[in-house]
Every structure is written in C-alpha cells, then in structure tokens.
Design an enzyme around this catalytic site. Sequence first.
Site, PDB file in Angstrom:
ATOM      1  N   GLY A   1      34.808   6.471 -10.832  1.00  7.87           N
ATOM      2  CA  GLY A   1      35.086   6.362 -12.409  1.00  7.87           C
ATOM      3  C   GLY A   1      34.359   7.584 -13.114  1.00  7.87           C
TER       4      GLY A   1
ATOM      5  N   GLY B   1      32.488  10.508 -11.270  1.00  9.68           N
ATOM      6  CA  GLY B   1      33.435  11.436 -10.545  1.00  9.68           C
ATOM      7  C   GLY B   1      33.845  11.214  -9.081  1.00  9.68           C
TER       8      GLY B   1
ATOM      9  N   GLY C   1      42.901   7.642 -11.531  1.00  9.18           N
ATOM     10  CA  GLY C   1      43.145   8.203 -10.390  1.00  9.18           C
ATOM     11  C   GLY C   1      44.400   8.487  -9.849  1.00  9.18           C
ATOM     12  CG  ASP C   2      47.798   6.381 -10.766  1.00 13.93           C
ATOM     13  OD1 ASP C   2      47.470   6.134  -9.698  1.00 13.93           O
ATOM     14  OD2 ASP C   2      48.110   5.882 -11.580  1.00 13.93           O
TER      15      ASP C   2
ATOM     16  CB  SER D   1      38.263   8.306  -7.766  1.00 15.22           C
ATOM     17  OG  SER D   1      38.699   7.092  -7.658  1.00 15.22           O
TER      18      SER D   1
END
Length: 318
Positions: free
Chosen positions: A217, A220, A246-247, A215
């Site tokens: 930020g 994408g 991110g989770d 990932s």
Amino acid sequence: MIVTVTLNPALDLTYAVDALVPHGTHRVAAAAERPGGKGLNVARVLHALGEPVLATGLLGGATGDRVGHLLADEGVRSSFVRIGGETRRTVAVVDRADATGFWEPGPTVTPGEWSLFVAEFRELLGPATVVTLSGSLPPGLPIDAYATLIALASAADVPTVLDTSGPALLAGLRATPSMAKPNIDELGALLSRRPGPKGLADAVRGLATGPVVVSRGSAGLLAITADEVWECAPPVDVAGNPTGAGDACVAALARGLRDRTPWPALLPDAVALAAAAVAAPVAGAFDAEVYRRTRATAAPAVAALAMPEGGNHAGTHR
Ligand SMILES: Nc1ncnc2c1ncn2[C@@H]1O[C@H](COP(=O)(O)OP(=O)(O)OP(=O)(O)O)[C@@H](O)[C@H]1O
Ligand SMILES: [Mg+2]
C-alpha cells in the site's frame, strides 16, 4: 511487445447512486462500463505509456465481445481465445459514502479451451519481450495454469511477471517467474504466521527462488531476491483510488524487466507509476503529471537489510 495474460477478464460496470439502501430500488444516476481484470489494467497502463503491448486471455459470449470492443476503442491491441462460456461482469455500486462490489466468478473453461489458449500463448512467445500473468483463474483451469505458462515462457527465454493470489500464486512461484508481485496480504495468506521485516525476507525465500516484489500500500515496495532486499517508498501519500495501483506497478516492472533496469531505478519508477494510478479515478489509468512529479522526487531504492555473506550490491535482477 509486452504480452499481458488475463484468463478471467470482466466487464466492469459502475452504477452511481445517491445512497445505497439494502432491499431498496435505486435510480442509477450514471452507469459506466470498462474492460476489467488485472491484466487488462496492466495492458491499458502500458498502452498509455506508449509501450507496444498485446492483451491476451479468454473471452466469451456477448459480454466478452463488449470487453474486446472497449479495449479496441482505447487502442489496445488484443488477441483473445474465444470460449463457450460467458465472460463475467463485476458490478460496483458507488454512492456518496462508499462503494459496494458484486463479483461474478467467471465462466467454466473446458480442457479443450485451455489447450487452445496454451497453443495461442506459444505463438505469442515469439514476438513477446516480457509476459505478465495477472489475476484469478476462472473455474475449470488447473491450479498450476500459471506455472505451465511460466515454464513455456522460460523455455522460450521470455521473462515473466506473476501477480495472483492463493493456491495459483503458490503453484506459480514453484515455476520461478522472473518476478512475482503479491501485495502484503496475498503474501501473508501463504505464510503460517505474519513475520516482521527481517523474517519476511526469509519467509519469502522459503516460498520462491526468484525475486518477489511485495507491495505494501502507501508504504511502497520491497524487492526480495536470493541475496538482497531493496526498499522504496512513495515520497508522499497520495489520496485517491488505490484499486489498480498494483497493476500499474506490474506494468512498470514488466517494462523494467524488458529494459534490464536495475533495482535502484526500477523500484522508484514502479512506485511513481503506482502513485499516479492512485491519483487517477479508475483502475487501468494513471495521472501523467503525478507520475512525472513522483518520478522526479522519489529516492532511489536502498538496500534495506544486512545481506548474507557473498551477496553483492550490483542491483541487477537478471
Ligand atoms: N496512498 C498511496 N500513495 C502513494 N502510493 C501508493 C498508495 N497506495 C498504494 N500506492 C503504491 O501502489 C503500490 C501498490 O499498491 P498495493 O500494495 O495496494 O497493490 P495491490 O493491493 O496489488 O493493488 P491492486 O491489486 O488493486 O492493483 C504500493 O506498493 C505503493 O507503491
Ligand atoms: Mg494486486
């Protein structure tokens, strides 16, 4: 059901103050407490999506009780192993300008408590469709704790998603999780130098034999497999709170693994859910309208880089 593992959960406390002044005493305008820890965010997002989910991990003391109660209040099912130490707290002081954080390290876990958890984990693998493993390891746990859990899940034919950092990530990757989801900084910390886009795929393949979803930020996601690279960026840059994006991504990846969703559809779904998490003010939540809209407008993931000979574009990840 999807089982989310959080070995170092927290009680997240947020204090709202007018202006944070070092050495000063502050009147707290509002105080909020929430279940914290990356795996609990994954569980809360999946629960809000209506997916069957069970949160497990280690909880201790009155703070651990409080985390358990707060999760239950939200309707998230859980089965935590009790430990003698006290679950940690994280404190965020938020003023008009910014947020300042204080992170406790977490309780020291004994070898006996870890064995109890491993036994509980083996039980949960029976009904599990996918396992997510998120966040830091508390003091006392072996650095290959995630590798142990991944190996047990693989032996039971249960796919895994690993989201951690540092030596725990490096050791976990050696056990070949079905997917890993580091952010670009966590990945960069494992590499001797920061490579460009083409070098990144090669560097990731040197670290991991399974798929790695990086990932980046607002840029994408990049999914790097043994013979493919898939890319998907959010259609718009969302303003808001990126903590927990991110989770949300891990929640989408776990659901997609269960459903065997191919990369071209899986990455846009993860991108949309993560964007919706940015739009929500707190970690572990997402804005349903932003999710719906972004999912409708996100382009399918595209194969990003030239593949080595013999690669295929089938887009399946299992
Ligand atoms: N400003 C943004 N607008 C739209 N999407 C975003 C934005 N920021 C992040 N995202 C989405 O969220 C995904 C995850 O973000 P990021 O790489 O920051 O994860 P992270 O650092 O692991 O987050 P955390 O660990 O706090 O949950 C990104 O790949 C992207 O798809
Ligand atoms: Mg993260």
